[in-house]
Design a protein around this motif. Structure first.
Motif, PDB file in Angstrom:
ATOM      1  N   THR A  12     -67.747  63.267   2.856  1.00 53.40           N
ATOM      2  CA  THR A  12     -69.163  63.588   2.615  1.00 53.40           C
ATOM      3  C   THR A  12     -69.428  63.951   1.153  1.00 53.40           C
ATOM      4  OG1 THR A  12     -68.899  65.939   3.169  1.00 53.40           O
ATOM      5  CG2 THR A  12     -69.388  64.420   4.983  1.00 53.40           C
ATOM      6  N   LYS A  69     -65.959  45.826  -5.355  1.00 54.95           N
ATOM      7  CA  LYS A  69     -67.272  45.710  -4.714  1.00 54.95           C
ATOM      8  C   LYS A  69     -67.128  45.497  -3.206  1.00 54.95           C
ATOM      9  CE  LYS A  69     -71.683  44.605  -4.077  1.00 54.95           C
ATOM     10  NZ  LYS A  69     -72.680  45.674  -3.878  1.00 54.95           N
ATOM     11  N   LEU A  72     -66.162  48.765  -1.603  1.00 58.73           N
ATOM     12  CA  LEU A  72     -67.292  49.700  -1.499  1.00 58.73           C
ATOM     13  C   LEU A  72     -68.228  49.301  -0.368  1.00 58.73           C
ATOM     14  CD1 LEU A  72     -68.307  50.598  -5.167  1.00 58.73           C
ATOM     15  CD2 LEU A  72     -66.432  51.416  -3.759  1.00 58.73           C
ATOM     16  N   ASP A  73     -68.461  48.006  -0.224  1.00 58.75           N
ATOM     17  CA  ASP A  73     -69.305  47.539   0.877  1.00 58.75           C
ATOM     18  C   ASP A  73     -68.676  47.885   2.219  1.00 58.75           C
ATOM     19  OD1 ASP A  73     -71.046  46.556  -0.995  1.00 58.75           O
ATOM     20  OD2 ASP A  73     -70.451  44.459  -0.752  1.00 58.75           O
ATOM     21  N   GLU A  74     -67.365  47.703   2.322  1.00 58.72           N
ATOM     22  CA  GLU A  74     -66.645  48.022   3.562  1.00 58.72           C
ATOM     23  C   GLU A  74     -66.760  49.505   3.892  1.00 58.72           C
ATOM     24  OE1 GLU A  74     -64.076  47.639   6.905  1.00 58.72           O
ATOM     25  OE2 GLU A  74     -65.095  46.097   5.735  1.00 58.72           O
ATOM     26  N   LEU A  75     -66.682  50.346   2.859  1.00 56.93           N
ATOM     27  CA  LEU A  75     -66.734  51.800   3.055  1.00 56.93           C
ATOM     28  C   LEU A  75     -68.166  52.332   3.040  1.00 56.93           C
ATOM     29  CD1 LEU A  75     -63.738  52.854   0.761  1.00 56.93           C
ATOM     30  CD2 LEU A  75     -63.750  52.621   3.248  1.00 56.93           C
ATOM     31  N   LYS A  76     -69.131  51.412   2.848  1.00 53.75           N
ATOM     32  CA  LYS A  76     -70.555  51.781   2.827  1.00 53.75           C
ATOM     33  C   LYS A  76     -70.847  52.843   1.762  1.00 53.75           C
ATOM     34  CE  LYS A  76     -71.496  50.483   7.629  1.00 53.75           C
ATOM     35  NZ  LYS A  76     -70.238  49.690   7.775  1.00 53.75           N
ATOM     36  N   LEU A  77     -70.332  52.598   0.566  1.00 55.63           N
ATOM     37  CA  LEU A  77     -70.555  53.488  -0.569  1.00 55.63           C
ATOM     38  C   LEU A  77     -71.531  52.824  -1.531  1.00 55.63           C
ATOM     39  CD1 LEU A  77     -66.858  54.611  -1.208  1.00 55.63           C
ATOM     40  CD2 LEU A  77     -68.677  55.956  -0.117  1.00 55.63           C
ATOM     41  N   ASP A  78     -72.701  53.434  -1.681  1.00 56.56           N
ATOM     42  CA  ASP A  78     -73.744  52.837  -2.529  1.00 56.56           C
ATOM     43  C   ASP A  78     -73.556  53.151  -4.000  1.00 56.56           C
ATOM     44  OD1 ASP A  78     -75.046  51.747  -0.328  1.00 56.56           O
ATOM     45  OD2 ASP A  78     -76.164  53.606   0.042  1.00 56.56           O
ATOM     46  N   GLN A 102     -74.388  50.534  -9.005  1.00 55.41           N
ATOM     47  CA  GLN A 102     -73.501  51.278  -8.102  1.00 55.41           C
ATOM     48  C   GLN A 102     -72.632  52.289  -8.840  1.00 55.41           C
ATOM     49  OE1 GLN A 102     -72.180  47.680  -5.356  1.00 55.41           O
ATOM     50  NE2 GLN A 102     -71.856  49.634  -4.319  1.00 55.41           N
TER      51      GLN A 102
END
Length: 255
Positions: A12, A69, A72-78, A102
């Motif tokens: 978090t 990239k 990050l998409d896999e981990l849903k990190l914007d 990003q």
């Protein structure tokens, strides 16, 4: 494909991506990851052709930045902070060029956005000699490498990537054939497209010649919001030589 990664800290918290250098693995920057884990969501990665990540024939900076990239998409990190050392610093800079939206803050450890002349000829020769000999122990590999590489610390760093493969033979975890073939691409500059306005910190070891006064214009052009920090008594492996000073510099900057 997804690169191998290790996630520590509280998911978090703000995310920090840590990227190692040539011939390394995520283990090399664990000293940084541990220092950040109490306040950040730390994602320490193995770049393609390194560590436990997949092997592939392409080693260009845009492709390696795109690997980050995809992760990050896999981990849903914007939005993330990026910390990269040496080749990993170039991957981080390339990511900031391609996906600036990003990037929160960027930390580059002892590398500049410039092309470098060959610095690893003896290392590559030593690694290939070990690979051809099919050694049975790390001490045997160290003996072979000592004829090419005088510094024991460099040999020990490289030997961390010598491990048993699925056939039970000692082999390099990094993809030596592709690294050898693509070495000119690795030492070349990143693909420049525009200036990245993200807050950026370049941390240099004062005994290192990877960031020089003549690189200042290139840095200022591509990263106009960059500042510099010099770690006294450290060379290119500043995070290993002066971990407390490097970690404090990173934490102070991204907090």
């Amino acid at each position: 494909m997804l690169v191998n990664y290790q996630q520590t800290g509280d998911a978090t918290n703000p995310a920090v991506i840590i990227i190692h250098g040539l011939f390394g693995s995520l283990e090399n920057l664990n000293v940084v990851a541990r220092a950040l884990a109490s306040n950040f969501n730390v994602i320490n990665v193995d770049l393609r052709n390194h560590g436990r990540s997949f092997h592939d024939v392409d080693m260009s900076y845009p492709v390696m930045a795109n690997d980050i990239k995809i992760l990050l998409d896999e981990l849903k990190l914007d939005k993330v902070h990026l910390v990269g050392h040496s080749m990993g610093g170039k991957v981080a800079m390339q990511f900031a060029q391609l996906f600036a939206e990003q990037v929160d803050k960027l930390v580059v450890l002892d590398i500049a956005p410039v092309a470098y002349h060959s610095r690893h000829d003896a290392i590559i020769a030593a690694l290939n000699e070990v690979q051809q000999r099919q050694v049975s122990s790390r001490s045997e590999a160290d003996g072979i490498m000592s004829t090419y590489i005088d510094t024991p610390g460099v040999r020990q760093f490289l030997l961390k990537s010598l491990a048993k493969n699925e056939a039970g033979q000692l082999a390099w975890r990094f993809n030596l054939d592709v690294i050898t073939e693509k070495y000119d691409t690795i030492t070349d500059n990143i693909n420049e497209s525009h200036s990245c306005l993200c807050d950026t910190l370049f941390i240099k070891g004062n005994n290192s010649d990877y960031i020089l006064p003549e690189h200042k214009d290139s840095i200022a052009r591509l990263f106009p919001n960059a500042r510099a920090k010099i770690i006294q008594g450290a060379g290119h492996w500043l995070h290993a030589e002066k971990p407390d000073a490097v970690n404090r510099s990173i934490i102070d900057f991204i907090q």
